[in-house]
Design a protein around this motif. Structure first.
Motif, PDB file in Angstrom:
ATOM      1  N   VAL A 162      -6.103   3.149   3.627  1.00  0.00           N
ATOM      2  CA  VAL A 162      -4.989   4.068   3.391  1.00  0.00           C
ATOM      3  C   VAL A 162      -3.719   3.622   4.112  1.00  0.00           C
ATOM      4  CG1 VAL A 162      -4.160   6.429   3.752  1.00  0.00           C
ATOM      5  CG2 VAL A 162      -6.445   6.044   2.818  1.00  0.00           C
ATOM      6  N   PRO A 163      -3.774   3.235   5.401  1.00  0.00           N
ATOM      7  CA  PRO A 163      -2.543   2.725   6.020  1.00  0.00           C
ATOM      8  C   PRO A 163      -1.974   1.498   5.310  1.00  0.00           C
ATOM      9  CG  PRO A 163      -4.136   3.307   7.709  1.00  0.00           C
ATOM     10  CD  PRO A 163      -4.858   3.382   6.389  1.00  0.00           C
ATOM     11  N   ARG A 164      -2.847   0.631   4.770  1.00  0.00           N
ATOM     12  CA  ARG A 164      -2.354  -0.538   4.026  1.00  0.00           C
ATOM     13  C   ARG A 164      -1.588  -0.109   2.775  1.00  0.00           C
ATOM     14  NH1 ARG A 164      -7.404  -4.842   3.855  1.00  0.00           N
ATOM     15  NH2 ARG A 164      -7.395  -5.422   6.061  1.00  0.00           N
ATOM     16  N   VAL A 165      -2.150   0.865   2.052  1.00  0.00           N
ATOM     17  CA  VAL A 165      -1.473   1.373   0.849  1.00  0.00           C
ATOM     18  C   VAL A 165      -0.149   2.017   1.236  1.00  0.00           C
ATOM     19  CG1 VAL A 165      -1.639   3.006  -1.064  1.00  0.00           C
ATOM     20  CG2 VAL A 165      -3.651   1.698  -0.380  1.00  0.00           C
ATOM     21  N   ALA A 166      -0.166   2.836   2.284  1.00  0.00           N
ATOM     22  CA  ALA A 166       1.040   3.559   2.697  1.00  0.00           C
ATOM     23  C   ALA A 166       2.134   2.603   3.165  1.00  0.00           C
ATOM     24  CB  ALA A 166       0.693   4.558   3.801  1.00  0.00           C
ATOM     25  N   ARG A 167       1.756   1.541   3.867  1.00  0.00           N
ATOM     26  CA  ARG A 167       2.768   0.567   4.315  1.00  0.00           C
ATOM     27  C   ARG A 167       3.460  -0.091   3.118  1.00  0.00           C
ATOM     28  NH1 ARG A 167      -1.578  -1.237   7.771  1.00  0.00           N
ATOM     29  NH2 ARG A 167      -1.448  -0.161   9.780  1.00  0.00           N
ATOM     30  N   ALA A 168       2.682  -0.428   2.093  1.00  0.00           N
ATOM     31  CA  ALA A 168       3.279  -1.024   0.892  1.00  0.00           C
ATOM     32  C   ALA A 168       4.193  -0.017   0.200  1.00  0.00           C
ATOM     33  CB  ALA A 168       2.180  -1.501  -0.051  1.00  0.00           C
ATOM     34  N   ASP A 169       3.747   1.240   0.103  1.00  0.00           N
ATOM     35  CA  ASP A 169       4.597   2.277  -0.489  1.00  0.00           C
ATOM     36  C   ASP A 169       5.918   2.390   0.265  1.00  0.00           C
ATOM     37  OD1 ASP A 169       2.610   2.784  -2.283  1.00  0.00           O
ATOM     38  OD2 ASP A 169       2.248   4.854  -1.672  1.00  0.00           O
ATOM     39  N   ALA A 170       5.829   2.421   1.600  1.00  0.00           N
ATOM     40  CA  ALA A 170       7.033   2.583   2.414  1.00  0.00           C
ATOM     41  C   ALA A 170       7.978   1.393   2.265  1.00  0.00           C
ATOM     42  CB  ALA A 170       6.641   2.774   3.876  1.00  0.00           C
ATOM     43  N   LEU A 171       7.419   0.176   2.281  1.00  0.00           N
ATOM     44  CA  LEU A 171       8.254  -1.025   2.173  1.00  0.00           C
ATOM     45  C   LEU A 171       8.989  -1.066   0.840  1.00  0.00           C
ATOM     46  CD1 LEU A 171       9.214  -3.786   3.134  1.00  0.00           C
ATOM     47  CD2 LEU A 171       7.085  -4.777   2.250  1.00  0.00           C
ATOM     48  N   VAL A 172       8.275  -0.831  -0.253  1.00  0.00           N
ATOM     49  CA  VAL A 172       8.913  -0.880  -1.568  1.00  0.00           C
ATOM     50  C   VAL A 172       9.877   0.292  -1.738  1.00  0.00           C
ATOM     51  CG1 VAL A 172       8.495  -0.922  -4.062  1.00  0.00           C
ATOM     52  CG2 VAL A 172       6.932  -2.106  -2.518  1.00  0.00           C
ATOM     53  N   SER A 173       9.571   1.446  -1.131  1.00  0.00           N
ATOM     54  CA  SER A 173      10.476   2.599  -1.213  1.00  0.00           C
ATOM     55  C   SER A 173      11.789   2.330  -0.491  1.00  0.00           C
ATOM     56  CB  SER A 173       9.801   3.846  -0.643  1.00  0.00           C
ATOM     57  OG  SER A 173       8.736   4.274  -1.468  1.00  0.00           O
ATOM     58  N   VAL A 174      11.729   1.591   0.623  1.00  0.00           N
ATOM     59  CA  VAL A 174      12.969   1.202   1.301  1.00  0.00           C
ATOM     60  C   VAL A 174      13.835   0.362   0.368  1.00  0.00           C
ATOM     61  CG1 VAL A 174      13.919  -0.245   3.136  1.00  0.00           C
ATOM     62  CG2 VAL A 174      12.082   1.364   3.653  1.00  0.00           C
ATOM     63  N   LEU A 175      13.212  -0.606  -0.291  1.00  0.00           N
ATOM     64  CA  LEU A 175      13.955  -1.410  -1.266  1.00  0.00           C
ATOM     65  C   LEU A 175      14.458  -0.534  -2.412  1.00  0.00           C
ATOM     66  CD1 LEU A 175      11.618  -4.553  -1.426  1.00  0.00           C
ATOM     67  CD2 LEU A 175      13.810  -4.337  -0.247  1.00  0.00           C
ATOM     68  N   GLY A 176      13.613   0.422  -2.832  1.00  0.00           N
ATOM     69  CA  GLY A 176      14.025   1.334  -3.894  1.00  0.00           C
ATOM     70  C   GLY A 176      15.255   2.135  -3.504  1.00  0.00           C
TER      71      GLY A 176
END
Length: 461
Positions: free
Chosen positions: A292-306
């Protein structure tokens, strides 16, 4: 970190590399099943924020590229970012609703700042994941999602009618065109099967546009290759390729960002369920504490770019799990291929411009279907929270009341200080906070009431 919990035979299935002749059609199938979400979401955002067709095309390009990059990241994984599971990434419907709400009330630059704050918060709370996720059981998440759906139905209706007091407000052709779009979408949902059924909303928008052009109820006006046109304040013309900071420099306002901040916390519960489901589907032993932390980190990183490219939070989705089950192909490299295809599609500027000319009433009709479904998802979550229990029914009733008050009586907090009006005036924030607080109170103090002395077991004297 190694995936110690994977069975050796099943690990080969999720990590198997397929030849290109098999990989390409399987990846295209995933793209077909998921592309309706980013396209319809961008149309709704563009119409709700009053973006012209050029800027909408640019936003669509950015969204598709970022969805592809997020899908690729979740599937392949880099260090401790990405679950290395066959996930896809999409603009979250609920997150987009909150982004639009923030942009309409505080401006798109503040909405961008809210996305960046929400992504940062998601990363910051991951060390406390086990404690945070307990605050958002189905009872709380169901309330939040239901309120988001209800609030956005109102905005979807405004896309059809236009703003009150303006020329053409609630014009009959616009209402008829929206109804025709909804009718086409429902017909497609009834007739289509399999992967094609998942594109019913996108195809319904195409059918609605065709109705608009052939009947004169509306027009189809894709932008020319030149750019963004005028208007929009800090929003600059962008052609059809991704444009950095399309709304100007982000503005950070914590109170205005509260809806997205709370939503980013609730996603931890959703990510947990999706990760467990995906792991079970591909045969991997589920380990939420690791994955879950791995998934959340990817979500957060791409959301910053978004946020930097004008989108709302981008979230990992399990809607492609049905395809994995249907085909029996569990390789994460299939969804990685889908990510590459999305990036290519997003960079095809003529396609983005073509898709950006859909009439506003068509987008409004489709949005009513989309956000109606979100509201039903909230009802379904509440159904899993045992609403018949006295304490749960009380929490749901009071939370929905707090959340609906700003919707049915928008001026109820007009005399309050501005910070209170910002917090309580958001139905999502007011309802979610009420649900969390009451859930904690009933869980802590309600247990004493449940201990009925007449039914308690006898204790020795």
């Amino acid at each position: 970190m190694t995936d110690a919990g994977i069975r050796s035979g099943q690990a080969a299935a999720v990590d198997r590399r397929l030849p290109l002749r098999r990989l390409a059609p399987l990846s295209a199938q995933h793209v077909l099943a998921m592309v309706a979400s980013p396209v319809s979401t961008v149309f709704l955002t563009g119409q709700a924020l009053g973006l012209d067709a050029g800027r909408t095309a640019s936003l669509l390009s950015a969204t598709l590229v970022l969805c592809g990059a997020g899908t690729l990241l979740q599937s392949v994984g880099v260090w401790r970012i990405g679950a290395r599971l066959p996930f896809v990434m999409l603009p979250g419907g609920a997150a987009t609703a909150l982004f639009i709400q923030t942009a309409r009330e505080h401006g798109p630059a503040t909405a961008t700042g809210s996305v960046l704050l929400a992504a940062a918060l998601l990363c910051a709370v991951l060390p406390f994941y086990a404690r945070i996720v307990r605050l958002f059981p189905p009872l709380v998440m169901g309330t939040t999602v239901l309120l988001i759906g209800i609030g956005m139905i109102k905005i979807g209706a405004q896309l059809i009618t236009g703003r009150s007091g303006t020329a053409g407000y609630a014009a009959r052709p616009a209402v008829v065109l929206a109804a025709a779009t909804i009718g086409c979408t429902l017909l497609l949902l009834l007739l289509l099967r399999g992967v094609w059924r998942q594109t019913a909303v996108l195809l319904g928008m195409g059918a609605g546009t065709l109705v608009a052009v052939t009947t004169g109820l509306g027009g189809f006006a894709p932008p020319s290759g030149g750019g963004g046109g005028s208007g929009g304040g800090a929003v600059q013309g962008a052609g059809a390729l991704p444009h950095l900071l399309p709304y100007g420099a982000p503005h950070f306002d914590v109170l205005a960002a509260l809806p997205l901040l709370l939503f980013s916390l609730t996603t931890l519960a959703e990510i947990t369920g999706q990760t467990v489901l995906n792991s079970e589907t591909v045969g991997r032993v589920s380990d939420p504490g690791r994955d879950v932390p791995r998934v959340a980190r990817a979500d957060a990183l791409v959301s910053v770019l978004g946020g930097l490219f004008g989108t709302s939070l981008l979230v990992t989705s399990s809607e492609n799990i049905g395809i994995v089950r249907l085909t029996g192909v569990r390789s994460r490299f299939v969804t990685a291929g889908a990510g590459v295809l999305l990036i290519v599609i997003g960079l095809l500027a003529p396609l983005s411009r073509l898709l950006a000319g859909v009439p506003a009433p068509v987008v409004g009709g489709s949005s009513l279907v989309i956000y109606g479904i979100i509201a039903v998802m909230g009802v379904d979550m509440l159904g899993r929270a045992a609403p018949a229990e006295r304490s749960n029914s009380t929490v749901i009733a009071l939370a929905l009341t707090a959340g609906l008050l700003p919707v049915v009586a928008p001026d109820i907090y007009r005399s309050f200080p501005s910070w209170a009006g910002t917090v309580l005036g958001s139905g999502v924030v007011a309802g979610t906070l009420t649900a969390v607080l009451l859930h904690v109170l009933f869980r802590r103090f309600g247990q004493r009431e449940n201990q009925d002395p007449d039914t308690a077991p006898d204790t020795p004297a």
